[in-house]
Design an enzyme around this catalytic site. Structure first.
Site, PDB file in Angstrom:
ATOM      1  N   SER A 113      -9.321  -0.297   7.490  1.00 50.26           N
ATOM      2  CA  SER A 113      -8.907  -0.287   6.294  1.00 50.26           C
ATOM      3  C   SER A 113      -8.351  -1.284   5.545  1.00 50.26           C
ATOM      4  O   SER A 113      -8.060  -1.537   4.525  1.00 50.26           O
ATOM      5  CB  SER A 113      -7.824   0.940   6.226  1.00 50.26           C
ATOM      6  N   SER A 121      -9.284   1.961   3.313  1.00 51.52           N
ATOM      7  CA  SER A 121      -8.176   2.476   2.586  1.00 51.52           C
ATOM      8  C   SER A 121      -7.366   1.750   1.730  1.00 51.52           C
ATOM      9  O   SER A 121      -6.395   2.408   1.130  1.00 51.52           O
ATOM     10  CB  SER A 121      -7.679   3.939   3.238  1.00 51.52           C
ATOM     11  N   LYS A 177       0.741  -1.222  -0.073  1.00 55.10           N
ATOM     12  CA  LYS A 177      -0.030   0.043   0.001  1.00 55.10           C
ATOM     13  C   LYS A 177       1.023   1.356  -0.111  1.00 55.10           C
ATOM     14  O   LYS A 177       1.834   1.395   0.819  1.00 55.10           O
ATOM     15  CB  LYS A 177      -0.976  -0.006   1.045  1.00 55.10           C
TER      16      LYS A 177
END
Length: 470
Positions: free
Chosen positions: A180, A156, A80
């Site tokens: 997330s 996220s 990420k």
């Protein structure tokens, strides 16, 4: 080579050992898949083709010599774009960070993967600074769901979930400050674990403080345990790390389905009636809970009994967002996602006393859950009360919600309590979109959560979730 994209990390390592295929073949297949799906799904900030192939060739040499560097040597991994990765910029989804920095340092989890010989395919998309439960940003656009690209992947860590679901590498590193890794895992039909806070080292420290965790996003619980064995190693840059792990997470799965027998499981289908849950979601989760009972768990419908802590979570979360952007110029602020601008202004206006009052509620919630787990080994809830909605919006159109926390009531409370929580794919709704079940354990019971999740996989809980590799 397309079949290689369907294999788990555990299966890939077994194939390397037997010589059935090489890290170079696997990496080429994963890179091809990433490129094929990028325009449709937008899971990646960048795809590092040349560097990934170089790493794969080095790994192939180690396997040929019988000298793998670690348990995930040669396995394609994505990261990420919140976490630092040496050799490239970290944009965090924002124009405000400029060129993303020199990229001369790895985050702890990335460093452990590099030492273990993992092959880094690229960085995955995130909303700006990971601020919301869907993945879109002014800098990198909207990330879609591999099952239906016009639907959100969640967030996220939506790029990571979409990459794993689409077959672009079986392992990904995500971050979770309010759900997330679990939100996108539920929406994209994969597995994810938010470990106990401090179990996986974090550096630099998150502006969201001890709400923020780093966790594995994988096809199944066995791969997550494999990844946890790598990334849980201590790192001196994180003063809050819990120290060496006294056991192997993968070893904790050895009991298989027998590992569930006798566990005291509390099933809270809707947090005592206060959370509306879509009927298809409720049915899929209840069916999976029945499977736990068939495996020998002692299941009882029981609610933890806490009121929605969303106001306190907002104080902590919005204040963290304000801290992220505190030193930004006016031009930088104007470049931000409008929703992020709103919560930053909100957070900046909150007082230290309000913040400390939120910390008090957080501690009370932690004590309540500690007492709850004296009676129950695990808590089971839906991961999400809904399935994936339209991509590009923070809340479902036509809903009464104003912020992403309105539709994620099962996730953020357990960031406040720092408990381990996993999302297990357990079915689909009437349109074929995945549904997730959440398993929550007491603090430090990461191995138990992984073991119970693995037992569900072995019992076929994910059989009703078709692959997104088509």
């Amino acid at each position: 080579m397309s079949d290689l994209n369907a294999l788990t990390a555990t299966q890939l390592v077994a194939g390397y050992e037997t010589g059935d295929f090489t890290p170079v073949e696997v990496t080429r297949a994963a890179l091809d898949r990433a490129a094929q799906t990028q325009e449709r799904v937008n899971a990646f900030v960048r795809i590092d083709t040349e560097d990934a192939l170089r790493q794969a060739e080095e790994s192939a040499g180690r396997w040929q010599r019988g000298e793998p560097a670690g348990p995930v040597d040669g396995v394609p991994v994505t990261v990420k774009d919140i976490l630092l990765q040496r050799g490239g910029p970290t944009f965090k989804g924002s124009w405000a960070v400029g060129d993303g920095g020199p990229g001369d340092e790895d985050a702890p989890s990335v460093a452990r993967l590099r030492e273990s010989g993992a092959v880094f395919l690229g960085k995955t998309t995130t909303p700006e600074f990971g601020w919301k439960g869907v993945t879109d940003s002014p800098r990198h656009g909207v990330t879609g769901n591999p099952y239906a690209p016009d639907r959100t992947a969640g967030g996220s860590s939506g790029g990571s979930a979409a990459a794993v679901a689409a077959g672009a590498g079986p392992l990904s590193l995500g971050t979770d400050g309010g759900g997330s890794v679990r939100i996108p895992a539920s929406f994209c039909g994969i597995f994810a674990l938010k470990p106990t806070y401090g179990r996986v080292p974090i550096y630099p420290a998150s502006a969201f403080g001890t709400l923020a965790h780093v966790g594995p996003m994988t096809r199944d619980a066995e791969d997550a345990a494999l990844l946890m064995d790598v990334i849980s190693s201590p790192d001196p840059r994180d003063w809050s790390h819990l120290g060496p792990v006294p056991h192997s997470f993968r070893g904790a799965l050895a009991a298989g389905a027998e590992g569930v027998r006798g566990l005291r499981v509390a099933f809270s289908p809707d947090f005592g009636g206060r959370v509306p849950v879509e009927p298809d979601v409720a049915a899929a989760v209840r069916k999976a809970v029945a499977l736990l009972a068939e495996l020998g768990a002692v299941v009882e419908e029981a609610d933890p009994g806490f009121a929605d802590p969303v106001d306190s979570f907002h104080t902590l979360w919005f204040s963290g967002a304000a801290r992220v952007t505190q030193g930004f110029s006016q031009d930088q602020r104007e470049s931000l996602d409008p929703g992020l601008q709103e919560i930053c202004a909100d957070g900046a206006a909150r007082s230290a006393l309000e913040y400390l009052a939120a910390v008090d509620e957080r501690m009370d919630l932690g004590r309540l859950m500690g007492a709850f787990h004296e009676r129950y080994d695990l808590l089971v809830t839906p991961t999400m009360p809904i399935t994936a909605f339209e991509a590009g919006v923070e809340v479902p159109r036509g809903s009464s919600h104003t912020r992403w926390t309105g539709w994620t009531p099962f996730s953020y409370p357990f960031n406040m309590t720092q408990q381990p929580a996993a999302s297990v794919p357990c079915g689909v709704d009437g349109t074929g979109l995945p549904v997730g079940l959440q398993l929550v354990g007491p603090r430090h019971a990461d191995a138990l959560v992984l073991s119970a999740s693995h037992a569900l996989f072995e019992a076929g809980v994910a059989a009703q979730v078709p692959s997104a590799l088509g």
